[in-house]
Every structure is written in structure tokens, then in C-alpha cells.
Design a protein around this motif. Structure first.
Motif, PDB file in Angstrom:
ATOM      1  N   ASP A 106      -3.464  -7.139  -5.461  1.00 20.55           N
ATOM      2  CA  ASP A 106      -4.638  -6.574  -4.361  1.00 20.55           C
ATOM      3  C   ASP A 106      -4.471  -7.046  -2.923  1.00 20.55           C
ATOM      4  OD1 ASP A 106      -6.821  -4.896  -3.720  1.00 20.55           O
ATOM      5  OD2 ASP A 106      -8.316  -6.092  -4.776  1.00 20.55           O
ATOM      6  N   ILE A 107      -4.305  -8.213  -2.877  1.00 14.76           N
ATOM      7  CA  ILE A 107      -4.218  -8.891  -1.612  1.00 14.76           C
ATOM      8  C   ILE A 107      -2.666  -8.273  -0.916  1.00 14.76           C
ATOM      9  CG2 ILE A 107      -3.648 -11.053  -0.462  1.00 14.76           C
ATOM     10  CD1 ILE A 107      -5.591 -12.422  -2.646  1.00 14.76           C
ATOM     11  N   ALA A 108      -1.842  -8.326  -1.511  1.00 11.11           N
ATOM     12  CA  ALA A 108      -0.711  -7.842  -0.930  1.00 11.11           C
ATOM     13  C   ALA A 108      -0.799  -6.345  -0.321  1.00 11.11           C
ATOM     14  CB  ALA A 108       0.433  -7.751  -1.963  1.00 11.11           C
ATOM     15  N   ARG A 109      -1.526  -5.405  -1.277  1.00  6.34           N
ATOM     16  CA  ARG A 109      -1.884  -4.204  -0.763  1.00  6.34           C
ATOM     17  C   ARG A 109      -2.699  -4.004   0.116  1.00  6.34           C
ATOM     18  NH1 ARG A 109       0.666  -0.738  -4.096  1.00  6.34           N
ATOM     19  NH2 ARG A 109       0.801  -1.415  -6.362  1.00  6.34           N
ATOM     20  N   ARG A 110      -3.565  -4.912   0.513  1.00  6.46           N
ATOM     21  CA  ARG A 110      -4.494  -4.882   1.507  1.00  6.46           C
ATOM     22  C   ARG A 110      -3.789  -5.126   2.913  1.00  6.46           C
ATOM     23  NH1 ARG A 110      -9.811  -3.856   0.349  1.00  6.46           N
ATOM     24  NH2 ARG A 110     -10.144  -3.987  -1.982  1.00  6.46           N
ATOM     25  N   PHE A 111      -2.713  -6.202   2.764  1.00  2.51           N
ATOM     26  CA  PHE A 111      -2.187  -6.448   4.163  1.00  2.51           C
ATOM     27  C   PHE A 111      -1.038  -5.432   4.144  1.00  2.51           C
ATOM     28  CE2 PHE A 111      -3.811 -10.599   3.582  1.00  2.51           C
ATOM     29  CZ  PHE A 111      -3.721 -11.259   4.886  1.00  2.51           C
ATOM     30  N   ARG A 112      -0.407  -4.751   3.298  1.00  3.36           N
ATOM     31  CA  ARG A 112       0.531  -3.748   3.167  1.00  3.36           C
ATOM     32  C   ARG A 112       0.014  -2.210   3.247  1.00  3.36           C
ATOM     33  NH1 ARG A 112       4.831  -7.141   2.128  1.00  3.36           N
ATOM     34  NH2 ARG A 112       6.546  -5.885   3.277  1.00  3.36           N
ATOM     35  N   PHE A 113      -0.451  -2.000   4.391  1.00  5.87           N
ATOM     36  CA  PHE A 113      -1.315  -0.665   4.224  1.00  5.87           C
ATOM     37  C   PHE A 113      -0.734   0.237   5.249  1.00  5.87           C
ATOM     38  CE2 PHE A 113      -5.795   1.342   3.922  1.00  5.87           C
ATOM     39  CZ  PHE A 113      -5.377   2.262   2.841  1.00  5.87           C
ATOM     40  N   TYR A 134      -2.413   1.835  -5.273  1.00  5.91           N
ATOM     41  CA  TYR A 134      -3.544   1.594  -4.484  1.00  5.91           C
ATOM     42  C   TYR A 134      -4.961   1.812  -5.018  1.00  5.91           C
ATOM     43  CZ  TYR A 134      -0.457   0.230  -0.233  1.00  5.91           C
ATOM     44  OH  TYR A 134       0.118  -0.666   0.235  1.00  5.91           O
ATOM     45  N   GLY A 135      -5.912   1.155  -4.831  1.00 12.60           N
ATOM     46  CA  GLY A 135      -7.280   1.440  -5.255  1.00 12.60           C
ATOM     47  C   GLY A 135      -8.099   2.638  -4.773  1.00 12.60           C
ATOM     48  N   TYR A 136      -9.131   3.096  -5.497  1.00  5.20           N
ATOM     49  CA  TYR A 136      -9.685   4.169  -4.932  1.00  5.20           C
ATOM     50  C   TYR A 136     -10.225   4.233  -3.553  1.00  5.20           C
ATOM     51  CZ  TYR A 136     -14.069   1.902  -6.067  1.00  5.20           C
ATOM     52  OH  TYR A 136     -15.057   1.080  -6.198  1.00  5.20           O
ATOM     53  N   ASP A 137     -10.660   2.970  -3.360  1.00  5.95           N
ATOM     54  CA  ASP A 137     -11.385   2.781  -2.049  1.00  5.95           C
ATOM     55  C   ASP A 137     -10.357   2.645  -0.835  1.00  5.95           C
ATOM     56  OD1 ASP A 137     -10.440   0.375  -3.103  1.00  5.95           O
ATOM     57  OD2 ASP A 137     -11.461  -0.805  -2.102  1.00  5.95           O
ATOM     58  N   GLN A 138      -9.329   2.380  -1.160  1.00 11.55           N
ATOM     59  CA  GLN A 138      -8.303   2.229  -0.158  1.00 11.55           C
ATOM     60  C   GLN A 138      -7.634   3.940  -0.004  1.00 11.55           C
ATOM     61  OE1 GLN A 138      -5.836  -1.253  -1.648  1.00 11.55           O
ATOM     62  NE2 GLN A 138      -5.660  -1.290   0.992  1.00 11.55           N
ATOM     63  N   VAL A 139      -7.629   4.516  -1.176  1.00 13.79           N
ATOM     64  CA  VAL A 139      -7.130   5.826  -1.088  1.00 13.79           C
ATOM     65  C   VAL A 139      -7.819   6.970  -0.029  1.00 13.79           C
ATOM     66  CG1 VAL A 139      -6.669   7.998  -2.431  1.00 13.79           C
ATOM     67  CG2 VAL A 139      -6.183   5.791  -3.312  1.00 13.79           C
ATOM     68  N   VAL A 140      -8.901   6.730  -0.084  1.00 10.60           N
ATOM     69  CA  VAL A 140      -9.927   7.569   1.118  1.00 10.60           C
ATOM     70  C   VAL A 140      -9.284   7.065   2.431  1.00 10.60           C
ATOM     71  CG1 VAL A 140     -12.003   7.721   1.929  1.00 10.60           C
ATOM     72  CG2 VAL A 140     -11.854   7.532  -0.326  1.00 10.60           C
ATOM     73  N   ASP A 141      -8.893   6.127   2.709  1.00 12.45           N
ATOM     74  CA  ASP A 141      -8.217   5.599   4.242  1.00 12.45           C
ATOM     75  C   ASP A 141      -6.740   6.174   4.212  1.00 12.45           C
ATOM     76  OD1 ASP A 141     -10.524   4.724   5.440  1.00 12.45           O
ATOM     77  OD2 ASP A 141     -10.454   3.107   4.165  1.00 12.45           O
ATOM     78  N   ALA A 142      -6.212   6.197   3.100  1.00 16.17           N
ATOM     79  CA  ALA A 142      -4.746   6.329   3.036  1.00 16.17           C
ATOM     80  C   ALA A 142      -4.412   7.786   3.245  1.00 16.17           C
ATOM     81  CB  ALA A 142      -4.059   5.853   1.753  1.00 16.17           C
ATOM     82  N   ALA A 173       2.859 -11.717  -5.118  1.00 18.76           N
ATOM     83  CA  ALA A 173       3.146 -10.230  -4.891  1.00 18.76           C
ATOM     84  C   ALA A 173       3.817  -9.796  -3.750  1.00 18.76           C
ATOM     85  CB  ALA A 173       1.783  -9.407  -5.052  1.00 18.76           C
ATOM     86  N   ALA A 174       4.418 -11.019  -2.899  1.00 19.31           N
ATOM     87  CA  ALA A 174       4.789 -10.946  -1.633  1.00 19.31           C
ATOM     88  C   ALA A 174       6.036  -9.997  -1.534  1.00 19.31           C
ATOM     89  CB  ALA A 174       5.243 -12.214  -1.181  1.00 19.31           C
ATOM     90  N   ARG A 175       6.567  -9.842  -2.771  1.00 12.14           N
ATOM     91  CA  ARG A 175       7.933  -8.637  -2.465  1.00 12.14           C
ATOM     92  C   ARG A 175       7.248  -7.420  -2.260  1.00 12.14           C
ATOM     93  NH1 ARG A 175       9.072 -10.892  -7.140  1.00 12.14           N
ATOM     94  NH2 ARG A 175       8.193  -9.100  -8.065  1.00 12.14           N
ATOM     95  N   GLY A 176       6.040  -7.292  -2.400  1.00 12.61           N
ATOM     96  CA  GLY A 176       5.619  -5.995  -2.136  1.00 12.61           C
ATOM     97  C   GLY A 176       4.985  -5.424  -3.508  1.00 12.61           C
ATOM     98  N   PRO A 177       4.009  -4.426  -3.331  1.00 10.40           N
ATOM     99  CA  PRO A 177       3.395  -3.749  -4.596  1.00 10.40           C
ATOM    100  C   PRO A 177       4.309  -3.240  -5.522  1.00 10.40           C
ATOM    101  CG  PRO A 177       2.517  -2.914  -2.571  1.00 10.40           C
ATOM    102  CD  PRO A 177       3.654  -3.861  -1.975  1.00 10.40           C
ATOM    103  N   GLU A 178       3.971  -3.460  -6.515  1.00 10.33           N
ATOM    104  CA  GLU A 178       4.795  -2.815  -7.756  1.00 10.33           C
ATOM    105  C   GLU A 178       4.544  -1.423  -7.905  1.00 10.33           C
ATOM    106  OE1 GLU A 178       4.652  -4.613 -11.570  1.00 10.33           O
ATOM    107  OE2 GLU A 178       4.632  -6.697 -10.880  1.00 10.33           O
ATOM    108  N   THR A 179       5.293  -0.406  -8.114  1.00 10.46           N
ATOM    109  CA  THR A 179       5.163   1.050  -8.529  1.00 10.46           C
ATOM    110  C   THR A 179       5.223   0.813 -10.187  1.00 10.46           C
ATOM    111  OG1 THR A 179       5.838   1.570  -6.514  1.00 10.46           O
ATOM    112  CG2 THR A 179       5.813   3.248  -8.184  1.00 10.46           C
TER     113      THR A 179
END
Lengths: 453, 267
Positions: free
Chosen positions: B238-245, A59-67, B260-266
Motif C-alpha cells: 500500500d505504501i509503495a502504491r501511494r508513492f508510485r501513483f 490499486y485501492g478503490y480510494d485511489q482509483v477515483v483519482d487514477a 515492495a520497492a520493486r513496485g506493485p505486484e500485478t
């Protein structure tokens, strides 16, 4: 709940508290007594692990603050501000004075809310001998209402900056998403003004409670700052001479796991230590603003104190501090031209520590050149206090008298635990360990068999 | 509620599973708590004090996701002893942030990475919402839940009418409140078009893009918003990560971000 064993000549008892009440999260306590001694004592934090540190990766730094706020529903602001400050330091970004001042006000809101909740809903029933806070409506209605007013003020102070008190949405790396409106600030300043005498009354009320005599030696650890009562800035210091910047805390810390807790534990110099309001007051009372110091000086409670039952007084003093600091900082409020400084991302290791309501919160976040997290470690207050709390329980229960009934022992044990205001959600969902697993773990297990210092 | 309850207060239980405790904390708010105690007999709410985990209740409010075998058993017992069970909050509704573990390719290794003795822990795998194991009578999503929505749920239940949380998207609240659209006017990656209303457009009113903490609204066009975010310059991951939060592993948001629909990579 309790299984007496009357078959032996010597009394052997097992006391089991499957679910602690008036604490945040799910925890329990096992207590074995034989021959007039405690033979086993296990504080069991049983929240399932959430593996948050791995969740953050990618996750990006901006999302981390909320996470990171989602680690704790009782101190989300602490997590947000710590993460934001860690990134700001890494990115070479000095937040403008307005941002620094307003973050302190926001943090005061969380101290106020969290402490008012703990004092009245979680701790006070023990001191007053009632079942729970709802029972206070009979004989202690005025005190309860005052407490709930202070709690609501804390809630609204957080809401001023973040829209809601739980997982507020105001903080961003560089500052805030939006500056509060002047009219909204003015309304809160009026309420803060009215709350000063109430907070002073609260301090005197807590100091007038009956405290068990239970002095114990322990080491306090907290942020220290030369010119203010440390909340969001300072060096990590202890009563034993520890004095390091946040960036060097991790190397001082020993981390290990025990079988009966889902929260990893920590020690400093191989020993338990205390974080939280009482540790802060012990180390930093000289930095209290004069208007709070004069109230402290009229109290019968000695400071520094090594009686954990006094932690309710420490919380009340920090309630007064929070009200006064927020009042002072908001009186001449003017919205800034921009609520946040602009951010230029850089790769590296972001580290910060702040004083969450329950104590020192430390965070390390490694990001790549796009600001995406590649590794994370978080050390929350409650995981740090577990060792001290178990050590305290052994001494406190022996002083209380192991011959007492199971119900009395259970009641006293829960009181002792509540002095730490444990947040089990925080504790169980964190901590990362890579090194010295077996040796340190073995040490931990043996230490839980014996009284320590 | 039912006639049988006319001569006594309905019994309320508040139960916690895996989560941050924030949704319970909504109930620990002073005025709400006193009102609650006036209308209900609070029989189980460990954070407040009352402990009677097995006692029958008329209304059960359950927060948190399910992630251990002991959790499953406890949840089934709560279901058996509850006339009405509401899942409150993102963790109970859709798994919450911790359910994102299931999206990572190496999610099954995380426990061993973080704990020296994973064998001491009782963990099933990916944390899941309550409905995976029991029948749920109402769902109130949100991270955290909105206090007004919770009050409405309890009032509706007391009045004996159906509980129907708002299922429209946040966009509707912005329009009603007169908040300028962040996607259109400022090119912000706002998830309001796919996110359930109920927060009062908290983030857009605060000058920032919605990050979907209330989970999905009904009948949303995830692919359409994904394409819009791509046009704003966001990459698929990035789009996937915004939806999957923070709402977690939400079915309706699967497919966001295309490749990226399978989900974010680690890494």
C-alpha cells in the motif's frame, strides 16, 4: 499532405490529413477516391495506448477515483463520479441527497466548461469561416468573450468542489472530501445568475449559424431518467428500443479493433450508434426543465434532429441547462453535517454509467474484499462514436461533392469530425477485449470498405 | 529574450505526446489564451488550430510521455527546431501514470491482454519522460501543471531570466498557509513531505492527504515518510502504491515501501 494521381483515365485521389486540428488528442484521416466514389476512408486515432485498465489493477478503490481522472484532461469529473458511484453501488451505500445534488452541480460545471470550450475554441471557427478562435477577436469578439466567460464559470464551478478544474481533488467514494464554504457558493450563485441570459443568448447565436443540410439515419444512445435530464443516473436507452440498466450494457456491446486506430471500437446490434449531446437531446428533450424547454421551443432547429451539424446547438442548450441547474441547486445552499457517508468495503463487481460531456461513459471495476481492483473495463464516449463518425464522413463527403478540391474536402471532413467533439486521449487509452476477436474484427474491416445504412 | 527577437513576437509551439491532454487544456483557458496570443506568435498548437509542426520556435511546451518509435523521431525534430524546450506535466517530466507499466512484472504482456492485434500497434515498451531522449531546458511537473507556475515560466522566459520552479515540499506551503498538518494532527497518509510544492497545498487545504501528483521535491526523505506511514498501519504494498501513483515511475520514490520497492505486484 495530398498526393494527386493524374496518370489514370479515371480520377484517383488520396487525401491525407496527418494531424486533425481543433480536437483533443492526436488523430488523422485517410481518404481515397476513385471513379467518383470513396474507396477507402479511415479515421485514424493514433494516440499511443496507455493500457490504463491494467494500470488500475492492484490499486485501492480510494485511489482509483483519482487514477481514472487521468484518462481525460477534458472530462476528469465524469470519470471520478462514475467510479465513485460504481463503488457506492457495490458497497451498498446510498449517498445522501446533499451529495447527489452537489455531484450534479459539479457535473454541470464540467458540461459547461467542456461545451463552452468546444463551441467557441474548436467548432465556431468552422461556422464563421475563420482560421481559429484567436481570429474571432476581429469580427466576433463579443461572442468569443461571452464564450470564455461561460467557460471560466464552468472552470470555477468545478474548482468550488475540487480546488482545480483539471483533475480536481474533491470527489471521494461516499461523497466529497470537503463541503464548499457558504461565502464561496454565494459568489458563484451571483455569477450563475448573470450567466443565465448569456447562456440563452448563446443558444440563439448557435441556432442562427448556417448549417449544411445533412440529415442521416442513426441511432442515439444515452442515459434516460424519468424525472430529470439524465446526467449521473438512469437506464441506458436508445432510439431503437434499447432499455437496460448499466449492469447489463456490456452484454449488448460488440467490441473490436481495426488496424488504423489505437482505440477499440464498439457497436450495438452490429451497428454504429451515436452518443453525446445530440443523442441526449434527441432522447431526453422532454425532460429539459421548463425554463430551458421554452428556449428550445423558440428555435428554428427541429428536435429530435438527425443533422450532426446541429450538435453545436445541443451543446449550447446543455450549457443553458447546466447554468440553470447549478443556479437552482446552489441558491439555498447549506453545508451538510458531513460531506461524505462512511464506507464499508465489499468484494464484487462495481458498475456504473454516467453522461460525460462527450457522451455515455461506462465503467466496470472488480475489487477484492479489501477494495483492491482485480479487473477493470472502461468504455469512453469517443471510442463508441468512431464507427458512426466514419459512416457519417462517407455520406457527408459524398453529399458535399467528391469533385471538390482537396482543401475543400479536407476542411469539410474535419468539420464533420469536430461535430463529434472527439477526445482521442480517452478513446485510445481504453477498452478491453477478450472474446470474439477474429470474427468481429473481420466484420469491422469489411464494414469499413462499404457505406453502411 | 535575446536581442534578435526585439523586432518580432517570440514563436511558441505546443506539442502533445501520450497523456490525457489536461496540461494543454490549462492553456486553453480563456484569459490565459488571449494573453498568450498577445505575447507570442502561436505557430503550432493543434488543439487550438495552428498546425506547423516543423516550424522553428523560440519556446516549445511539450506535454505527454514518449512511447512509440514515431514519438522519438517527432520529439527529436521538435528539439532540433526549438530554441528552448520545456517539459510540462507529470507525463513529460516523469512518465505519468502510464509509466507504471514498467513496475509490473508482467507489464510486457498488457498490450496483448488488452488488444486482439497488438502487432498493429507501434509501442516501444514502458512510456518514458522526454529527457530520456532529448535535452530539456525546463521541467514543470504536476498532474496537471499549475496555471500560475506555467505563467511564471513563460514570463521568466520572456524576461530572459532563469526559470526556477519551486523545489520545496508541499509542507512549506501548508506552513505558510496555516494548514494543520494532516500526518501529525489526523494521522492521514499525506505525501506532502516528499512532494514538490506549486499546487498551493491543494489537497491539505481541501481536507485530504496529498497524493504526490506534483512528483518529488528536492532532497526528500522517502524512507522516513515510508516508516511513518507504516506506523500509521499501512502495509508495504500500500505504501509503495501511494508513492508510485499518477506522477509515474519516479526515481526519487524508488525504495518506498521497503520490500515492495520493486513496485506493485500485478496479480
Amino acid at each position: 499532405m495530398t498526393a494527386g494521381d493524374g496518370t489514370g483515365e479515371q480520377e484517383q485521389r488520396q487525401i491525407r490529413i496527418p494531424l486533425l486540428s481543433r480536437v483533443e488528442g492526436r488523430g488523422g484521416l485517410d481518404l481515397d477516391i476513385a471513379g467518383g466514389r470513396i474507396t477507402a476512408l479511415r479515421l485514424r486515432l493514433v494516440e499511443p495506448p496507455r493500457l490504463f485498465e491494467r494500470l488500475l489493477e492492484g490499486y485501492g478503490y480510494d485511489q482509483v477515483v483519482d487514477a481514472v481522472a487521468r484518462v481525460c484532461g477534458l472530462c476528469p469529473v465524469a470519470y471520478q463520479i462514475t467510479a465513485a458511484q460504481a463503488f457506492e453501488r457495490l458497497f451498498g451505500l446510498e449517498p445522501p441527497p446533499w451529495v447527489r445534488a452537489m455531484r450534479r452541480v459539479l457535473y454541470c460545471g464540467e458540461w459547461l466548461q467542456s461545451h463552452a470550450l468546444h463551441i467557441h475554441l474548436l467548432a465556431a471557427p468552422d461556422f464563421l469561416g475563420v482560421q481559429d478562435a484567436l481570429a474571432m477577436t476581429a469580427d466576433h469578439a463579443a461572442a468569443l468573450r461571452r464564450g470564455l466567460r461561460l467557460h471560466a464559470l464552468g472552470t470555477d464551478l468545478i474548482g468550488l468542489f475540487g480546488g482545480r478544474a483539471i483533475h480536481p481533488v474533491g470527489v471521494r467514494v461516499g461523497g466529497f472530501h470537503r463541503a464548499p464554504a457558504v461565502a464561496d457558493v454565494a459568489r458563484l450563485v451571483e455569477r450563475l445568475d448573470a450567466a443565465i441570459p448569456e447562456a440563452e443568448d448563446l443558444v440563439h447565436w448557435t441556432a442562427s449559424l448556417d448549417f449544411p443540410a445533412d440529415e442521416q439515419p442513426f441511432t442515439s444512445v444515452a442515459l434516460g431518467h424519468p424525472s430529470e435530464y439524465a446526467i449521473g443516473a438512469g437506464r441506458i436507452q436508445s432510439g431503437d428500443g434499447l432499455d437496460v440498466p448499466a449492469s447489463r450494457f456490456e452484454e449488448q456491446l460488440q467490441t473490436f479493433q481495426v488496424p488504423h486506430s489505437t482505440a477499440l471500437r464498439t457497436r450495438l446490434d452490429g451497428r454504429p450508434y451515436l452518443v453525446g449531446p445530440l443523442a441526449r437531446l434527441n432522447l431526453n428533450f422532454r425532460e429539459l426543465p421548463p425554463a430551458v424547454r421554452v428556449v428550445l421551443d423558440t428555435l428554428p432547429t427541429p428536435v429530435p434532429t438527425h443533422n450532426m451539424f446541429h450538435s453545436i446547438v445541443a451543446r449550447a442548450l446543455e450549457v443553458l441547462l447546466a447554468v440553470r441547474e447549478a443556479h437552482g441547486a446552489l441558491q439555498a445552499y447549506e453545508p451538510p453535517a458531513e460531506p461524505a457517508a462512511s464506507v464499508r468495503v465489499a468484494a464484487g463487481t462495481a458498475i456504473a454509467a454516467t453522461e460525460a460531456p462527450r457522451g455515455l461513459l461506462w465503467m466496470r471495476l472488480e475489487v477484492d474484499s479489501r477494495g483492491v481492483v482485480r479487473d477493470a473495463r472502461i468504455v469512453p464516449p469517443t471510442s463508441q462514436n468512431q464507427e458512426r463518425c466514419e459512416e457519417d464522413l462517407r455520406t457527408a463527403l459524398e453529399r458535399f461533392g467528391l469533385g471538390r478540391s482537396d482543401a475543400e474536402l479536407q476542411g469539410h471532413a474535419e468539420r464533420v469530425i469536430r461535430n463529434y467533439d472527439p477526445c482521442i486521449a480517452c478513446a485510445a487509452h481504453f477498452l478491453r477485449l477478450r472474446v470474439r476477436r477474429h470474427r468481429i474484427t473481420g466484420k469491422a474491416q469489411s464494414s469499413s470498405q462499404n457505406s453502411v445504412t | 529574450m535575446t536581442e534578435a527577437l526585439a523586432d518580432r513576437k517570440p514563436r511558441l509551439g505546443v506539442y502533445a505526446f501520450s497523456g490525457c491532454g489536461g496540461c494543454q487544456a490549462v492553456l486553453l483557458d480563456g484569459a490565459l489564451l488571449l494573453a498568450l496570443a498577445g505575447r507570442f506568435d502561436v505557430v503550432h498548437f493543434a488543439a487550438l488550430g495552428p498546425r506547423a509542426a516543423e516550424a522553428p520556435v523560440d519556446v516549445a511546451l511539450v506535454e505527454g510521455s514518449v512511447s512509440t518509435s514515431a514519438d522519438v523521431e517527432r520529439l527529436r525534430r521538435i528539439r532540433d527546431s526549438s530554441a528552448y524546450l520545456a517539459a510540462i506535466g507529470a507525463c513529460a517530466a516523469s512518465g505519468g501514470a502510464q509509466s507504471l507499466r514498467g513496475l509490473a512484472r508482467d507489464g510486457d504482456r498488457w498490450l496483448a491482454d488488452l488488444y486482439p492485434h497488438p502487432e498493429w500497434l507501434d509501442v516501444l515498451g514502458t512510456p518514458v519522460p522526454l529527457a530520456r531522449y532529448v535535452r530539456v531546458d525546463a521541467v514543470l511537473s504536476g498532474c496537471p501543471i499549475d496555471r500560475r507556475e506555467l505563467v511564471r515560466l513563460l514570463c521568466d522566459r520572456l524576461a530572459g531570466v532563469a526559470v526556477r520552479p519551486d523545489r520545496r515540499p508541499v509542507c512549506m506551503e501548508c506552513k505558510q498557509l496555516g494548514v494543520a498538518c494532516l500526518v501529525v494532527a489526523r494521522g492521514e497518509p499525506c505525501l506532502g513531505p516528499v512532494t514538490r510544492a506549486g499546487c498551493g497545498a491543494l489537497c491539505p487545504r481541501g481536507g485530504r492527504a496529498c497524493y504526490a501528483c506534483f512528483g518529488p521535491a528536492d532532497l526528500v526523505n522517502v524512507a522516513g515518510l515510508g516508516a511513518r506511514l507504516a506506523a500509521l498501519g499501512l502495509g508495504p504494498e500500500d505504501i509503495a502504491r501511494r508513492f508510485r501513483f499518477v506522477a509515474g515511475d519516479v526515481d526519487a520514490f524508488r525504495g518506498a515501501g521497503g520490500a515492495a520497492a520493486r513496485g506493485p505486484e500485478t496479480p
